[in-house]
Design a protein around this motif. Structure first.
Motif, PDB file in Angstrom:
ATOM      1  N   MET A 102       0.838  -1.179   0.000  1.00 44.17           N
ATOM      2  CA  MET A 102       0.000   0.000   0.000  1.00 44.17           C
ATOM      3  C   MET A 102       0.887   1.249   0.000  1.00 44.17           C
ATOM      4  O   MET A 102       1.766   1.402   0.845  1.00 44.17           O
ATOM      5  N   ALA A 103       0.661   2.130  -0.931  1.00 45.07           N
ATOM      6  CA  ALA A 103       1.445   3.356  -1.028  1.00 45.07           C
ATOM      7  C   ALA A 103       0.978   4.353   0.030  1.00 45.07           C
ATOM      8  O   ALA A 103      -0.201   4.444   0.331  1.00 45.07           O
ATOM      9  N   THR A 104       1.942   5.064   0.571  1.00 44.61           N
ATOM     10  CA  THR A 104       1.584   6.095   1.540  1.00 44.61           C
ATOM     11  C   THR A 104       1.504   7.437   0.836  1.00 44.61           C
ATOM     12  O   THR A 104       2.258   7.717  -0.097  1.00 44.61           O
ATOM     13  N   LYS A 105       0.601   8.251   1.296  1.00 49.07           N
ATOM     14  CA  LYS A 105       0.427   9.580   0.731  1.00 49.07           C
ATOM     15  C   LYS A 105       1.397  10.537   1.413  1.00 49.07           C
ATOM     16  O   LYS A 105       1.533  10.527   2.627  1.00 49.07           O
ATOM     17  N   ALA A 106       2.062  11.354   0.635  1.00 55.43           N
ATOM     18  CA  ALA A 106       3.004  12.338   1.182  1.00 55.43           C
ATOM     19  C   ALA A 106       2.249  13.380   1.987  1.00 55.43           C
ATOM     20  O   ALA A 106       1.141  13.785   1.636  1.00 55.43           O
TER      21      ALA A 106
END
Length: 91
Positions: A1-5
């Motif tokens: 899962m990609a994390t949001k900056a």
């Protein structure tokens, strides 16, 4: 899962940041706070407040300014001044 900056970055401010921080303070507070706590009755007082804040920051090693930068614009959007005593409390 990609994390949001994160849209913001919190970091320690430097003397070069103080003018922008002082201007943000001035814009955020109503007149009575500006006069009572910042001792600014107009924008013409900001250079004096900036110089005082820089001098205080560089003279007292316990004065710590932090800033919050909006990553999209690169502008300082918040900040605060603290007295930090990492090793011991003042007498």
């Amino acid at each position: 899962m990609a994390t949001k900056a994160s849209p913001f970055t919190l970091s320690r401010a430097t003397p070069e940041d103080i003018d922008e921080l002082v201007r943000a303070e001035y814009e955020c507070f109503p007149d009575f706070v500006r006069e009572a706590f910042l001792r600014c009755s107009s924008e013409g007082d900001l250079p004096r407040l900036t110089q005082y804040s820089v001098d205080y920051m560089t003279r007292d090693p316990h004065v710590v300014w932090v800033k919050v930068v909006d990553n999209a614009s690169g502008k300082i959007v918040a900040g605060s001044q603290w007295k930090a005593y990492p090793s011991n409390a003042p007498e």
